[in-house]
Scaffold this active site. Structure first.
Site, PDB file in Angstrom:
ATOM      1  N   THR A  43      49.252  68.210 -28.859  1.00  0.00           N
ATOM      2  CA  THR A  43      49.031  68.202 -29.603  1.00  0.00           C
ATOM      3  C   THR A  43      48.063  68.737 -29.689  1.00  0.00           C
ATOM      4  OG1 THR A  43      50.919  65.089 -29.369  1.00  0.00           O
ATOM      5  CG2 THR A  43      48.393  65.625 -31.105  1.00  0.00           C
TER       6      THR A  43
ATOM      7  N   ASN B 194      62.418  70.307 -30.559  1.00  0.00           N
ATOM      8  CA  ASN B 194      62.368  69.273 -30.179  1.00  0.00           C
ATOM      9  C   ASN B 194      63.075  68.263 -30.175  1.00  0.00           C
ATOM     10  OD1 ASN B 194      60.631  69.184 -32.227  1.00  0.00           O
ATOM     11  ND2 ASN B 194      60.318  66.751 -31.444  1.00  0.00           N
TER      12      ASN B 194
ATOM     13  N   GLN C  82      58.497  72.547 -25.925  1.00  0.00           N
ATOM     14  CA  GLN C  82      60.701  72.947 -25.033  1.00  0.00           C
ATOM     15  C   GLN C  82      61.046  74.135 -24.511  1.00  0.00           C
ATOM     16  OE1 GLN C  82      61.509  69.138 -25.141  1.00  0.00           O
ATOM     17  NE2 GLN C  82      60.364  68.426 -26.636  1.00  0.00           N
TER      18      GLN C  82
ATOM     19  N   SER D 134      52.816  71.480 -23.214  1.00  0.00           N
ATOM     20  CA  SER D 134      52.150  70.006 -22.813  1.00  0.00           C
ATOM     21  C   SER D 134      52.094  70.233 -21.480  1.00  0.00           C
ATOM     22  CB  SER D 134      52.927  68.904 -23.063  1.00  0.00           C
ATOM     23  OG  SER D 134      51.988  68.702 -24.278  1.00  0.00           O
TER      24      SER D 134
ATOM     25  N   THR E  53      33.641  67.519 -20.220  1.00  0.00           N
ATOM     26  CA  THR E  53      33.752  67.908 -18.631  1.00  0.00           C
ATOM     27  C   THR E  53      35.430  67.599 -18.020  1.00  0.00           C
ATOM     28  OG1 THR E  53      32.408  66.615 -17.644  1.00  0.00           O
ATOM     29  CG2 THR E  53      33.797  66.614 -15.955  1.00  0.00           C
TER      30      THR E  53
ATOM     31  N   CYS F  26      58.352  60.898 -30.275  1.00  0.00           N
ATOM     32  CA  CYS F  26      56.507  60.807 -30.548  1.00  0.00           C
ATOM     33  C   CYS F  26      57.072  60.015 -31.785  1.00  0.00           C
ATOM     34  CB  CYS F  26      55.841  61.805 -31.315  1.00  0.00           C
ATOM     35  SG  CYS F  26      57.805  63.167 -30.893  1.00  0.00           S
TER      36      CYS F  26
HETATM   37  N1  PMP Z   1      55.488  69.951 -29.526  1.00  0.00           N
HETATM   38  C1  PMP Z   1      56.690  69.017 -29.272  1.00  0.00           C
HETATM   39  C2  PMP Z   1      57.586  70.343 -29.576  1.00  0.00           C
HETATM   40  C3  PMP Z   1      57.118  68.563 -28.993  1.00  0.00           C
HETATM   41  O1  PMP Z   1      58.163  68.436 -28.652  1.00  0.00           O
HETATM   42  C4  PMP Z   1      55.806  67.280 -28.091  1.00  0.00           C
HETATM   43  C5  PMP Z   1      55.935  66.265 -27.373  1.00  0.00           C
HETATM   44  N2  PMP Z   1      57.238  65.584 -28.130  1.00  0.00           N
HETATM   45  C6  PMP Z   1      54.956  67.471 -28.546  1.00  0.00           C
HETATM   46  C7  PMP Z   1      54.417  69.053 -29.077  1.00  0.00           C
HETATM   47  C8  PMP Z   1      53.394  66.812 -28.308  1.00  0.00           C
HETATM   48  O2  PMP Z   1      53.760  66.936 -26.935  1.00  0.00           O
HETATM   49  P1  PMP Z   1      52.364  66.095 -26.171  1.00  0.00           P
HETATM   50  O3  PMP Z   1      53.141  64.585 -26.927  1.00  0.00           O
HETATM   51  O4  PMP Z   1      51.678  65.404 -24.389  1.00  0.00           O
HETATM   52  O5  PMP Z   1      50.832  66.665 -26.976  1.00  0.00           O
END
Ligand code: PMP
Length: 397
Positions: A90, A170, A199, A218, A256, A342
């Site tokens: 994100t 996703n 993904q 991530s 940090t 999400c």
């Molecule tokens: N991009 C994609 C394609 C995702 O699947 C996700 C998590 N669902 C994210 C971004 C966001 O990841 P995070 O919540 O770890 O920041």
């Protein structure tokens, strides 16, 4: 829910899987023991501030730089790209898109993306359009979740400074033609190419990381830790930071740096890439099996295209409420997602399925199954059988 299946609830609880069957790997994964060990080891022995000038700081900074180099090297990007650690995809998406748009605003104000991106991309472009008056083209997709490359060529122009397409969706697993997009972009040297590879990283053999100018991901989708991720960028690129502060991470991400999380990310990626090919083949086999089993059921409408990533399989229920089925499966110890994690708590309809041209009923009643390479074929059979029983037991919506 109890009104829909008054007698079924207890019956289902009696047959609960133990340990549970986790089919929600696209939402998150269990951190591996090796990753946890690497995190603990760094927390115990390298807890210094990597920005401190004394020897303890220096030791932590050496370990941090080692992790940074290793991630780039694992992806074959150590010569061409640099990396900054973030709190996840994100943040990396926000930083890449806002940062590039703002830094290169004098070159042009045109941005291109598509309608099935993750909200951490989609909403950033919407905000740039609404709040900062950028011109944004969102490409639509067809029933397979694919953009049209002709339409892409038509919207590109001399003012385009950034193009962002995810590698794998996703919710449905549909794949974007990143190599073809890269070819087209050769005629537009001003346009930088960003991809949210959350993904696909560690799950897609032969992925052309080098073609991308900016890559976000991530750690927790590949056996790493939540709250950790990275933005990788081509060395000659600049972008505005999201927040002001001490200027760490080459001035692009103040604060940090969390050294143990960086080490854990490097470890998680190393393991994922090492097993990538073998895991892909295993998961492909599992995914094909599930598709075959579920396609026999007339109540099930498959949403993932045949050539989707095998890690994600999405289908809708013709007569049942997906949320009720997800709960019924959960009572049996089988965990799937009714939408991407999400958005599932606040939204009821999938923007991805709506964009693919499906109606509201289909977009509200989708289930996403996402696989780990650890699953067994017998567990796929078991899942399909449980789903069938539940669909028979539940009343129609
Ligand atoms: N991009 C994609 C394609 C995702 O699947 C996700 C998590 N669902 C994210 C971004 C966001 O990841 P995070 O919540 O770890 O920041």
């Amino acid at each position: 829910m109890q009104n829909l299946w008054p007698n079924a609830r207890l019956k289902l609880m009696e047959t609960k899987c133990n340990p549970p069957l986790f089919f929600d790997e696209a939402a998150t994964t269990k951190p591996s023991e090796e990753v946890l060990d690497s995190f603990l080891e760094a927390s115990r022995n390298n807890w210094g501030n990597p920005h401190s000038l004394h020897a303890f700081g220096y030791k932590a900074s050496k370990v941090l730089e080692g992790a940074r180099f290793k991630i780039l090297q694992t992806l074959g990007l150590e010569k061409t790209h640099a990396l900054i650690f973030t709190s996840g995809a994100t943040e990396a998406n926000n930083l890449a898109i806002k940062g590039v748009a703002r830094h290169y605003v004098n070159r042009g104000r045109h941005l291109i993306s598509d309608t099935i991106e993750h909200p951490s991309v989609l909403h950033v472009f919407e905000s740039l359009r609404e709040q900062e008056k950028y011109r944004v083209d969102f490409l639509g997709v067809d029933r397979e979740g694919k953009i049209s490359l002709e339409e892409f060529k038509n919207v590109l122009d001399k003012e385009t400074i950034l193009v962002s397409f995810m590698s794998i969706n996703n919710e449905t697993g549909s794949c974007f033609p990143l190599d073809e997009i890269h070819e087209i972009l050769k005629e537009y040297p001003k346009a930088l190419f960003h991809s949210d590879i959350t993904q696909s990283i560690g799950k897609t053999p032969h992925f052309s990381y080098k073609n991308l100018d900016l890559l976000s991901f991530s750690a927790h989708k590949i056996g790493g830790l939540k709250g950790s991720g990275a933005l990788i960028y081509r060395k000659n690129i600049a972008f505005r930071p999201l927040f002001e502060g001490g200027g760490q991470e080459s001035g692009f991400r103040s604060g940090t740096v969390d050294v143990p999380s960086a080490i854990a990310l490097s470890k998680a990626l190393e393991i994922a890439i090492k097993k990538q090919e073998e895991n892909y083949l295993r998961v492909e086999n599992l995914s094909k099996k599930l598709r075959k089993l579920l396609s026999k059921n007339p109540e099930i409408l498959i949403n993932s295209p045949e050539d989707a990533s095998p890690y994600i399989f999405n289908f809708s229920l013709l007569h049942k409420k997906a949320s009720v089925v997800v709960e019924a499966l959960s009572l049996r110890g089988i965990y799937v997602s009714s939408m991407s994690a999400c958005s599932s708590k606040k939204e009821t309809m999938s923007h991805v399925l709506l964009s693919m041209g499906y109606d509201k009923e289909r977009a509200s009643n989708a289930i996403r199954v996402s696989f780990s390479a650890e699953l067994q074929e017998s567990e796929i059979d078991y899942f399909a059988a449980c789903l069938e029983t539940i669909l028979k037991e539940l009343k129609d919506r």
